[in-house]
Design an enzyme around this catalytic site. Structure first.
Site, mmCIF file in Angstrom:
data_model
loop_
_atom_site.group_PDB
_atom_site.id
_atom_site.type_symbol
_atom_site.label_atom_id
_atom_site.label_comp_id
_atom_site.label_asym_id
_atom_site.label_seq_id
_atom_site.Cartn_x
_atom_site.Cartn_y
_atom_site.Cartn_z
ATOM 1 N N GLU A 416 69.512 48.302 45.909
ATOM 2 C CA GLU A 416 69.000 46.793 45.241
ATOM 3 C C GLU A 416 68.449 46.890 43.916
ATOM 4 O O GLU A 416 68.088 47.876 43.508
ATOM 5 C CB GLU A 416 68.105 45.952 46.048
ATOM 6 C CG GLU A 416 67.509 44.732 45.969
ATOM 7 C CD GLU A 416 68.561 43.683 46.068
ATOM 8 O OE1 GLU A 416 69.247 43.391 44.804
ATOM 9 O OE2 GLU A 416 68.961 43.147 46.950
ATOM 10 N N CYS A 652 75.656 41.684 53.724
ATOM 11 C CA CYS A 652 76.137 42.997 54.169
ATOM 12 C C CYS A 652 77.835 42.544 54.018
ATOM 13 O O CYS A 652 78.622 43.523 53.802
ATOM 14 C CB CYS A 652 76.057 43.233 55.468
ATOM 15 S SG CYS A 652 74.075 43.353 55.731
#
Length: 670
Positions: A416, A652
């Site tokens: 991230e 996801c």
């Protein structure tokens, strides 16, 4: 300095009674020992020279250096030297000269020594001030510094594929298929000026250190009778290239490409040199008499945070996610970006688009283009980034461990990046990378070292390691994400919070809604037993497990507040509950709303199927009340059968390519 050579200076051996020949590169000096060549009986000397030559007299042990105008006589002291330089290039060989005359004590001339000079201008040039122009002889071209006042040229890694004929990314190929290939490269110009030919015994050599041979490639544009040709002259097996001197004022164009992104063994700097070589006699090897150097930094790979505008959204088409793809398409249309569907013949049954790749970009002053980082976690989507993404102006990079075992933490749900932050006065204008790890315990899963080293080596988004091994899947995006906000902070950090969920449920219980039922509607991933707020609150095992989870999240919260410079008001807690599997790893009890897809102000949030109060899911209501005041639009997407039941969520199964930062990375100060 008298008695020794200064930078850009070399010594001539004058001989009384004769004339020697020498080549003088503009901007350098030639020195000659006058005292050592003086004939017996000489006590003074005078200097005469042509207009294109400047001559200075220096004395050993004295600091002053004075000009030597024509006709002036000087005392002949031990250590007296002459310094010659030329201000303009020669049009013919030996068209300038310096004559030294020696005199007796009575002023009678007794002998002479002289040198015929040929002036040549030689400059290897790059865009050292990063304005898109290759200026001549920039004084900062041989060094590289960061920041708004920094300097130094920049290289792109040619990791895209301009031609379908090329079997690999451009950095693995030593051919140029078209002029478009050159647009990725940085222009380097060798500027020469001088007579129509070099004096005998001289040549010009372009070369790179052997340590840079696998990091940089250089092409030369030639113009044969039938059009241009692009010749690979430096890089890999080629360490040097003899430059053809063309005479007069000339500019030879070279195009330079990076072959590797920075890594743990490569800080990103490469150098290229050009030398003028001289041989003292036939059969004697050449030696360099002048060298010019340029330095490049290879542009880093840069991640893009949720706060940047979306361009394309990618999703896999599966047999069981038709309705989910349809919902994503509606969300994408609202956000004004494009949906790219990866069909079964490419995804080969793999639905986890976020885990396979991470979108980023690379940038130089003359160009930028997207680059996809391929995870070492190769499953059904293994061929997707090469077959479907790699192409003209779309690059590809991967890092594969040689010996380390790969775990789920090597999937890029565990990668991230924050929006830009300032931490204790230190600016991170491109944000900071977040990766999940196994600390504080020495055992457990970590992202493989080769990928971590790659991320740290890019320098411009200094990574922060978080603790994510407490999760069954182990990805940071399961407990933290970022959304844009309209205020001066420009973003909020969202965190999963069992404490917030229990607080909400207790509020509803006090309001008499304890029998409100969870998991109503299209929910097939959980127990079929009726689950109410009262049952959740009375489940002591679940309470204890979520206290443990909250401690793990709070550990990360403290790290993130410190490393991103955040205050509590910058953080929004989203209700979440977890349960532990047989290995003691946490997995979501209901669809986790943190792994959402962020498309500007439009959010695609996993539908939590929480307790229904007054005809509305109280979890959805709470999330709306937290996010909609920021100008965000919440759309809850049902992902239970397609993703949640397989320990994944909306984020996801999707991936977003975003616009690059407006900020240029070289203005940062790592």
């Amino acid at each position: 300095r008298p008695g020794g050579e200064m930078p850009g200076e070399r010594t001539l051996r004058l001989q009384h009674g004769s004339r020697i020949q020498a080549l003088c590169v503009l901007g350098t000096h030639l020195t000659a020992d006058v005292y050592g060549v003086a004939p017996a009986g000489a006590v003074a000397f005078g200097v005469k020279h042509t207009e294109g030559v400047s001559v200075e007299v220096a004395f050993r042990g004295r600091a002053e250096v004075g000009p030597a105008p024509n006709g002036t006589r000087w005392p002949l002291d031990e250590g007296t030297v002459l310094r010659f330089s030329m201000s303009r290039a020669s049009t013919e060989v030996n068209d300038n000269k310096v004559i030294v005359s020696f005199y007796t004590e009575g002023g009678q001339p007794i002998d002479q020594a002289g040198v015929f000079l040929t002036g040549i201008s030689l400059s290897l040039d790059v865009d050292a001030d990063r304005d898109g122009v290759v200026e001549k002889n920039n004084p900062n071209k041989a060094s590289w510094t960061w920041g708004p006042e920094g300097h130094g040229a920049i290289l792109l890694v040619s990791c895209d594929r301009e031609s379908p004929l090329s079997p690999a990314p451009g950095c693995d190929d030593e051919r140029v298929y078209s002029k478009e290939d050159l647009l990725d490269m940085s222009r380097m110009v060798l500027r020469t000026e001088g007579p129509q030919r070099l004096p005998r015994g001289y040549e010009i050599l372009l070369y790179i250190p052997i340590s840079d041979a696998d990091k940089v490639g250089v092409f030369h544009v030639q113009n044969p009778f039938f059009g241009q040709r692009y010749v690979h002259v430096l890089g890999r097996r080629k360490l040097c290239h003899a430059v053809q001197y063309t005479g007069g004022a000339a500019e030879l164009d070279f195009f330079v490409e990076g072959l590797r992104f920075p890594d743990d063994s490569f800080p990103g700097l490469v150098s290229i040199h050009v030398s003028l070589l001289e041989t003292l006699a036939e059969g004697v090897p050449h030696t360099p008499i002048f060298t010019d150097t340029v330095v490049f930094r290879v542009a880093p790979w840069i991640m893009t945070p949720n706060t940047l505008a979306p361009v394309n959204v990618f999703i896999c088409s599966m047999k069981d996610n038709y309705l989910f793809v349809k919902e994503i398409k509606n969300l994408v249309n609202k956000a004004g970006c494009d949906l790219k569907v990866c069909f079964g013949y490419v995804n080969r049954g793999d639905r986890w688009m976020q885990d396979e790749i991470e979108f980023g970009y690379t940038q130089a002053p003359h160009k930028s283009f997207p680059v996809v980082l391929d995870s070492p976690q190769d499953k059904g989507l293994e061929q997707f980034p090469v077959k479907e993404l790699l192409g003209p102006d779309f690059g590809y990079v991967s890092r594969e461990p040689l010996f380390e075992a790969i775990s789920s933490l090597d999937s890029f749900g565990n990668l991230e990046v924050s929006p830009p932050v300032t931490v204790a006065g230190k600016e991170y204008p491109l944000g900071r990378i977040l990766i999940g790890s196994s600390f504080p315990t020495p055992a457990g899963r970590r992202m493989t070292r080769v990928v971590r080293d790659f991320l740290f080596a890019q320098q411009v988004q200094a990574p922060v390691e978080l603790y994510s091994d407490w999760l069954a899947v182990g990805h940071v995006n399961e407990f933290v994400t970022f959304v844009p906000s309209p205020d001066t902070k420009r973003f909020r950090m969202l965190m999963a919070s069992p404490a917030a969920c229990y607080k909400l449920f207790r509020e509803k219980q006090k309001e008499g809604q304890g029998e409100a039922t969870m998991f109503k509607g299209r929910y097939s991933g959980m127990d079929t037993k009726r689950v109410t707020i009262n049952k959740v609150l009375s489940n002591n095992i679940m309470v204890q497990q979520n206290q443990y989870v909250q401690r793990c999240i709070d550990w990360n919260r403290d790290i993130l507040k410190k490393e991103l410079g955040l205050m509590e008001e910058d953080i929004i807690d989203l209700p979440a509950l977890f349960k532990l599997d047989k290995q003691g790893k946490a997995m979501p009890y209901f669809p986790n709303m943190v792994p959402m897809i962020v498309l500007a102000k439009d959010l695609g949030i996993p539908k939590p199927f929480g307790p229904v109060v007054g005809g509305e899911c109280c979890l959805e209501h709470r999330v709306r009340s937290l996010l909609e005041p920021l100008g965000l639009r919440c759309r809850f997407l049902e992902d239970v059968s397609s993703y949640h039941g397989r320990l994944g969520e909306v984020r996801c199964g999707t991936n977003v390519q975003r616009r690059p930062f407006a900020f240029s990375w070289w203005y940062a100060t790592p």
